[in-house]
Design a protein around this motif. Structure first.
Motif, PDB file in Angstrom:
ATOM      1  N   UNK A   1      83.678 -38.791   6.906  1.00 49.95           N
ATOM      2  CA  UNK A   1      83.259 -37.830   5.876  1.00 49.95           C
ATOM      3  C   UNK A   1      84.287 -37.788   4.747  1.00 49.95           C
ATOM      4  N   UNK A   2      85.563 -37.832   5.104  1.00 50.78           N
ATOM      5  CA  UNK A   2      86.627 -37.844   4.095  1.00 50.78           C
ATOM      6  C   UNK A   2      86.554 -39.099   3.242  1.00 50.78           C
ATOM      7  N   UNK A   3      86.323 -40.257   3.884  1.00 52.99           N
ATOM      8  CA  UNK A   3      86.207 -41.523   3.144  1.00 52.99           C
ATOM      9  C   UNK A   3      84.971 -41.523   2.243  1.00 52.99           C
ATOM     10  N   UNK A   4      83.880 -40.962   2.726  1.00 55.99           N
ATOM     11  CA  UNK A   4      82.656 -40.916   1.924  1.00 55.99           C
ATOM     12  C   UNK A   4      82.875 -40.117   0.645  1.00 55.99           C
ATOM     13  N   UNK A   5      83.574 -38.996   0.768  1.00 54.79           N
ATOM     14  CA  UNK A   5      83.882 -38.184  -0.409  1.00 54.79           C
ATOM     15  C   UNK A   5      84.804 -38.945  -1.350  1.00 54.79           C
ATOM     16  N   UNK A   6      85.826 -39.581  -0.776  1.00 55.86           N
ATOM     17  CA  UNK A   6      86.812 -40.315  -1.579  1.00 55.86           C
ATOM     18  C   UNK A   6      86.162 -41.456  -2.373  1.00 55.86           C
ATOM     19  N   UNK A   7      85.207 -42.136  -1.713  1.00 54.64           N
ATOM     20  CA  UNK A   7      84.552 -43.276  -2.368  1.00 54.64           C
ATOM     21  C   UNK A   7      83.308 -42.871  -3.155  1.00 54.64           C
TER      22      UNK A   7
ATOM     23  N   UNK B   1      72.678 -38.896   1.133  1.00 60.43           N
ATOM     24  CA  UNK B   1      72.186 -40.112   1.779  1.00 60.43           C
ATOM     25  C   UNK B   1      73.010 -40.484   3.021  1.00 60.43           C
ATOM     26  N   UNK B   2      73.791 -39.526   3.490  1.00 56.46           N
ATOM     27  CA  UNK B   2      74.681 -39.730   4.641  1.00 56.46           C
ATOM     28  C   UNK B   2      74.195 -38.799   5.768  1.00 56.46           C
ATOM     29  N   UNK B   3      73.733 -39.390   6.878  1.00 56.76           N
ATOM     30  CA  UNK B   3      73.134 -38.607   7.966  1.00 56.76           C
ATOM     31  C   UNK B   3      73.779 -38.976   9.295  1.00 56.76           C
ATOM     32  N   UNK B   4      74.124 -37.965  10.087  1.00 53.80           N
ATOM     33  CA  UNK B   4      74.745 -38.208  11.380  1.00 53.80           C
ATOM     34  C   UNK B   4      73.854 -37.822  12.541  1.00 53.80           C
ATOM     35  N   UNK B   5      74.184 -38.379  13.716  1.00 56.19           N
ATOM     36  CA  UNK B   5      73.555 -37.943  14.951  1.00 56.19           C
ATOM     37  C   UNK B   5      74.058 -36.524  15.232  1.00 56.19           C
ATOM     38  N   UNK B   6      73.513 -35.847  16.258  1.00 57.97           N
ATOM     39  CA  UNK B   6      73.912 -34.456  16.525  1.00 57.97           C
ATOM     40  C   UNK B   6      75.377 -34.298  16.863  1.00 57.97           C
ATOM     41  N   UNK B   7      76.038 -35.346  17.351  1.00 51.56           N
ATOM     42  CA  UNK B   7      77.467 -35.229  17.637  1.00 51.56           C
ATOM     43  C   UNK B   7      78.313 -35.458  16.392  1.00 51.56           C
ATOM     44  N   UNK B   8      77.668 -35.742  15.272  1.00 56.65           N
ATOM     45  CA  UNK B   8      78.379 -35.913  14.004  1.00 56.65           C
ATOM     46  C   UNK B   8      78.027 -34.772  13.047  1.00 56.65           C
TER      47      UNK B   8
ATOM     48  N   UNK C   1      86.685 -29.533   6.201  1.00 55.96           N
ATOM     49  CA  UNK C   1      87.819 -30.276   5.627  1.00 55.96           C
ATOM     50  C   UNK C   1      87.532 -30.633   4.169  1.00 55.96           C
ATOM     51  N   UNK C   2      86.273 -30.963   3.867  1.00 56.06           N
ATOM     52  CA  UNK C   2      85.915 -31.353   2.493  1.00 56.06           C
ATOM     53  C   UNK C   2      85.171 -30.251   1.756  1.00 56.06           C
ATOM     54  N   UNK C   3      84.699 -29.237   2.472  1.00 52.54           N
ATOM     55  CA  UNK C   3      84.075 -28.079   1.832  1.00 52.54           C
ATOM     56  C   UNK C   3      82.897 -28.415   0.944  1.00 52.54           C
TER      57      UNK C   3
END
Length: 430
Positions: A235-241, A247-254, A262-264
């Motif tokens: 998630x931190x890298x996605x924000x940075x880049x 368009x970013x989707x996680x499984x339930x454990x994500x 952390x990124x608010x």
């Protein structure tokens, strides 16, 4: 006669409840991971599970008159330690909760011999949903293949996936590879390109190489099968880049609140499929506060208790408790054994009315298990981070299990063949 029998059973259970002090406790050990690289996600889950069982013990004297001993055996998410914990606890246990796909795969053949049900809510080996083949394993109320299907359903509702590119960013671990068979099948059927990108255990907090590859691939979507520190790193890298979070989707454990905090605001739009939802207004939360928090019996804190994972822990223990109740009613005793609990877990009927009765309103979709269906097909909701918390971003989604029924059957048969002798329950009747 059958009606009379059920009434008699209810009377027996009520009688046992009245003499609760005489009933032996039920041993339901949890193979916890409050330490190690995944502790940040393990702690709120374990706290939610423990607090629900503590609430039942304090409020009701347990379940059906029997107190619950939910002792934890710490694994640190290590498969080796998990197997040791299983061997250590299996003697008196009526259930085992492995809490890792790797541990689940190791103890799966053992439980078939020891005849102890595995409760692996929302994780483990996806074909465990086939109750005829996996008599002692339950991934109730939803499995990884269900999650993969619902994510693709959601994305398709946003527009055709024909010609699109989807990255599968995943932990390089049995857990991360679980959804691949269904994702590959759906990619072929719907015409999108699937690009698997693994993240090693030592790369979880430094994913610069993976996100460099994502920038080069320029995918339309990233689906993340992440766990623990991997999620916060991604998630931190996605924000940075500057990857578009919608368009970013996680499984339930994500879908862990702490990772997004952390990124608010920068994480706004990130999504996670989920078969549970935190509802601070649910009656069960008030009871936990009264009987557990105010009594100084919790290890949790107010912020954690508002989160997705703590509340998911509550749901997991509620599923186990419902299986115990069903077994007690069927067999007319509070002190059920592992075999009787298996029957109970196969006969859960979580209707909307029952969910409300348990005080879990809005926290889990309805589902129903059976001899042949050890998952229950609860479906779930797409949750979205609004900058401060997760909110529901979809109506109730239901997995299209018919679309991968052949995959379930062939994978289950292949597993049974490779692990002969493997007894199959031929008396399910569908």
């Amino acid at each position: 006669m059958k009606h009379f029998t059920k009434l008699a059973v209810a009377a027996v259970v009520a009688g046992v409840t009245a003499g609760a002090a005489m009933a032996q406790e039920l041993y339901t050990p949890n193979l916890s991971y409050r330490t190690g690289p995944f502790a940040a996600t393990g702690i709120p889950l374990m706290n939610g599970q423990a607090d629900y069982m503590t609430m039942l013990n304090e409020r009701d004297g347990g379940i059906g008159g029997a107190k619950i001993n939910f002792e934890e055996c710490e694994t640190g998410y290590s498969t080796e330690k998990g197997v040791e914990c299983y061997e250590k606890t299996k003697g008196q246990a009526i259930v085992t909760q492995p809490w890792s796909t790797g541990i689940t795969l190791q103890v799966l053949p053992k439980t078939n011999v020891d005849e102890i049900p595995i409760l692996a809510s929302g994780y483990g080996f996806s074909p465990m949903m086939d109750g005829e083949t996996f008599q002692w394993a339950f991934n109730t109320p939803a499995g990884y293949w269900d999650g993969a299907d619902m994510i693709i359903q959601y994305l398709e509702s946003q527009g055709s996936l024909e010609g699109k590119k989807i990255v599968h960013l995943h932990l390089d671990h049995p857990f991360g590879k679980e959804p691949l068979p269904v994702l590959e099948k759906l990619a072929e059927e719907k015409g999108f390109e699937l690009v698997p990108i693994p993240v090693g255990l030592k790369e979880m907090q430094n994913q610069s190489a993976q996100w460099l590859q994502i920038r080069r691939e320029r995918p339309d979507y990233v689906i993340m099968w992440g766990w623990g520190a991997m999620n916060a790193g991604a998630i931190t890298e996605a924000v940075k880049t500057k990857f578009p979070m919608e368009n970013f989707i996680g499984v339930w454990w994500a879908g862990h609140d702490a990772d997004l905090k952390i990124v608010g605001e920068d994480g706004k739009g990130y999504k996670s499929i989920s078969w549970s939802f935190p509802n601070a207004e649910a009656p069960v939360i008030a009871d936990i506060k009264k009987y557990v928090v105010d009594a100084g019996l919790t290890k949790s804190n107010p912020e954690e208790m508002e989160g997705v994972f703590y509340n998911r822990g509550i749901i997991i223990s509620a599923i186990l408790a419902e299986g115990i109740r069903k077994a007690q009613e069927e067999y007319g005793t509070a002190e059920i054994d592992a075999s009787q609990l298996r029957w109970g877990l196969e006969n859960i009927d979580m209707t909307e009315a029952r969910i409300d009765e348990l005080g879990l309103t809005g926290m889990v979709p309805p589902f129903k298990t059976s001899c042949s269906d050890h998952t229950g097909k609860s479906g779930g909701w797409m949750l979205e981070w609004d900058g401060e918390k997760f909110v529901k971003a979809s109506d109730h989604l239901v997995p299209n299990t018919e679309g991968y029924a052949d995959l379930i059957a062939s994978s289950a048969a292949e597993y049974a063949e490779a692990n002969q002798p493997w007894p199959v329950n031929e008396n399910c009747g569908g």
